[in-house]
Design a protein around this motif. Structure first.
Motif, mmCIF file in Angstrom:
data_model
loop_
_atom_site.group_PDB
_atom_site.id
_atom_site.type_symbol
_atom_site.label_atom_id
_atom_site.label_comp_id
_atom_site.label_asym_id
_atom_site.label_seq_id
_atom_site.Cartn_x
_atom_site.Cartn_y
_atom_site.Cartn_z
ATOM 1 N N MET A 1 71.919 60.296 65.278
ATOM 2 C CA MET A 1 71.442 59.608 66.743
ATOM 3 C C MET A 1 72.212 60.476 67.788
ATOM 4 O O MET A 1 73.541 60.983 67.475
ATOM 5 N N ILE A 2 71.850 60.495 68.899
ATOM 6 C CA ILE A 2 72.627 61.156 70.185
ATOM 7 C C ILE A 2 72.536 60.102 71.118
ATOM 8 O O ILE A 2 71.705 59.617 71.471
ATOM 9 N N HIS A 3 73.956 59.952 71.282
ATOM 10 C CA HIS A 3 74.411 58.876 72.667
ATOM 11 C C HIS A 3 74.788 59.728 73.511
ATOM 12 O O HIS A 3 75.801 60.599 73.760
ATOM 13 N N ILE A 4 74.225 59.577 74.963
ATOM 14 C CA ILE A 4 74.694 60.545 76.126
ATOM 15 C C ILE A 4 74.664 59.405 77.602
ATOM 16 O O ILE A 4 73.992 58.507 77.547
ATOM 17 N N GLU A 5 75.928 59.553 78.065
ATOM 18 C CA GLU A 5 76.132 59.001 79.157
ATOM 19 C C GLU A 5 76.567 59.715 80.276
ATOM 20 O O GLU A 5 77.050 60.636 80.059
ATOM 21 N N VAL A 6 75.638 59.543 81.409
ATOM 22 C CA VAL A 6 75.841 60.474 82.677
ATOM 23 C C VAL A 6 76.604 59.552 83.524
ATOM 24 O O VAL A 6 76.221 58.637 84.022
ATOM 25 N N GLU A 7 77.736 59.850 84.245
ATOM 26 C CA GLU A 7 78.746 59.001 84.924
ATOM 27 C C GLU A 7 79.440 60.052 86.007
ATOM 28 O O GLU A 7 79.724 61.245 85.626
ATOM 29 N N GLY A 8 79.753 59.502 87.181
ATOM 30 C CA GLY A 8 80.549 60.162 88.063
ATOM 31 C C GLY A 8 81.982 60.464 87.720
ATOM 32 O O GLY A 8 82.521 61.923 87.751
ATOM 33 N N SER A 9 82.536 59.611 86.824
ATOM 34 C CA SER A 9 83.911 59.760 86.418
ATOM 35 C C SER A 9 84.139 59.023 85.196
ATOM 36 O O SER A 9 83.268 58.156 84.926
ATOM 37 N N ALA A 10 85.256 59.143 84.445
ATOM 38 C CA ALA A 10 85.581 58.451 83.342
ATOM 39 C C ALA A 10 86.535 57.280 83.703
ATOM 40 O O ALA A 10 87.270 56.920 82.808
ATOM 41 N N ASN A 11 86.437 56.686 84.946
ATOM 42 C CA ASN A 11 87.452 55.763 85.384
ATOM 43 C C ASN A 11 86.894 54.472 84.668
ATOM 44 O O ASN A 11 86.016 54.219 84.590
ATOM 45 N N GLY A 12 88.051 53.545 85.057
ATOM 46 C CA GLY A 12 87.834 52.137 84.853
ATOM 47 C C GLY A 12 87.443 51.817 83.343
ATOM 48 O O GLY A 12 88.279 52.471 82.382
ATOM 49 N N ASN A 13 86.432 51.119 83.160
ATOM 50 C CA ASN A 13 86.038 50.768 81.623
ATOM 51 C C ASN A 13 85.051 51.797 80.784
ATOM 52 O O ASN A 13 84.402 51.310 79.934
ATOM 53 N N PHE A 14 85.053 52.834 81.517
ATOM 54 C CA PHE A 14 83.929 53.875 80.725
ATOM 55 C C PHE A 14 84.193 54.308 79.298
ATOM 56 O O PHE A 14 83.053 54.010 78.586
ATOM 57 N N SER A 15 85.333 54.560 78.853
ATOM 58 C CA SER A 15 85.550 54.768 77.685
ATOM 59 C C SER A 15 85.141 53.476 76.742
ATOM 60 O O SER A 15 84.609 53.606 75.625
ATOM 61 N N LYS A 16 85.653 52.300 77.221
ATOM 62 C CA LYS A 16 85.268 50.939 76.508
ATOM 63 C C LYS A 16 83.767 50.984 76.341
ATOM 64 O O LYS A 16 83.211 50.644 75.456
ATOM 65 N N ARG A 17 83.110 51.327 77.474
ATOM 66 C CA ARG A 17 81.448 51.148 77.287
ATOM 67 C C ARG A 17 80.892 52.091 76.221
ATOM 68 O O ARG A 17 79.964 51.691 75.798
ATOM 69 N N MET A 18 81.643 53.297 76.306
ATOM 70 C CA MET A 18 81.071 54.455 75.348
ATOM 71 C C MET A 18 81.240 53.774 73.987
ATOM 72 O O MET A 18 80.348 53.929 73.188
ATOM 73 N N PHE A 19 82.327 53.084 73.684
ATOM 74 C CA PHE A 19 82.576 52.864 72.339
ATOM 75 C C PHE A 19 81.566 51.337 71.987
ATOM 76 O O PHE A 19 81.099 51.498 70.775
ATOM 77 N N ARG A 20 81.298 50.665 72.807
ATOM 78 C CA ARG A 20 80.385 49.535 72.686
ATOM 79 C C ARG A 20 79.005 50.180 72.463
ATOM 80 O O ARG A 20 78.274 49.724 71.700
ATOM 81 N N CYS A 21 78.598 51.081 73.147
ATOM 82 C CA CYS A 21 77.221 51.751 72.777
ATOM 83 C C CYS A 21 77.404 52.263 71.278
ATOM 84 O O CYS A 21 76.379 52.275 70.677
#
Length: 234
Positions: A1-21
């Motif tokens: 499976m491939i999970h891709i996130e496009v975001e302006g920056s990795a600030n805030g809770n971005f890494s946590k959201r990546m893990f949740r996905c």
């Protein structure tokens, strides 16, 4: 499976959201997952540390692939024949030309020409990237019309190949081109109608036995045109 996130920056809770996905995908499909974060912001931040959790001896470390638009080399992107390279360039140009519309104008022409040259890809793919660039690198109305005039010869050559050209959801440049062509078609139709009307008037005057020169003077048709009408219908 491939999970891709496009975001302006990795600030805030971005890494946590990546893990949740990640854990939701893993829980649903129970398959291997590769994750990518595409960061489109203009500035390069530090290397993402991923998501780390530690609580009373329970520890979790989750990391993922990170691709930063700002770190790509412009020359390499321009020389590449991969469509993705032109998408990345569009994002870089968006930030570089934020308050420089003349520079954006030049970059946009250069980039669209490069995209339209990529014959190795399907026209559907090329058209999709063309639309993306056109919407992302928007220009003020005045410059937009000038841009359309500049790139119009290239677009007309591509018109039959660009499968979405007749779609009602046109990109800014194609919508402007359609507007210009519609206006020209209308003007041409009016001109043809006027000319046809003058010929009809001239024919009526001929039937009244008026002089050819006099008819030409009143209708603004040439004497030769009036003579030709006389020969054809009298």
């Amino acid at each position: 499976m491939i999970h891709i996130e496009v975001e302006g920056s990795a600030n805030g809770n971005f890494s946590k959201r990546m893990f949740r996905c990640f854990y939701r995908i893993f829980d649903k499909f129970d398959r291997e997952i590769v994750a990518f974060a595409v960061l489109t912001g203009p500035k390069t931040s530090g290397k993402s540390q991923g998501f780390t959790y530690s609580y009373f001896g329970t520890t979790l470390n989750y990391s993922y692939n990170v691709s930063k638009v700002s770190e790509y080399d412009e020359e390499e992107l321009m020389q590449s024949d991969r469509l993705y390279s032109k998408v990345v360039l569009a994002a870089k140009y968006l930030h570089e030309t934020e308050n420089k519309v003349d520079l954006r104008y030049r970059f946009k022409i250069k980039l669209m020409r490069e995209v339209l040259k990529l014959e190795v890809h399907s026209r559907v793919s090329i058209t999709a990237v063309f639309y993306f660039i056109d919407y992302l690198l928007r220009l003020p109305e005045e410059l937009s019309h000038e841009f359309t005039d500049k790139i119009r010869p290239i677009l007309e050559e591509e018109r039959q190949k660009m499968v979405q050209y007749e779609s009602g959801d046109l990109s800014p440049t194609l919508a402007d081109l359609a507007r210009i062509e519609g206006k020209e078609a209308l003007e041409e139709g009016l001109e043809q109608g006027l000319e046809q009307g003058l010929r009809s008037v001239a024919l009526t005057m001929l039937q009244e036995n008026l002089e050819v020169e006099y008819i030409a003077k009143l209708t603004k048709l040439s004497v030769a045109e009036v003579e030709k009408l006389k020969e054809a219908h009298m």
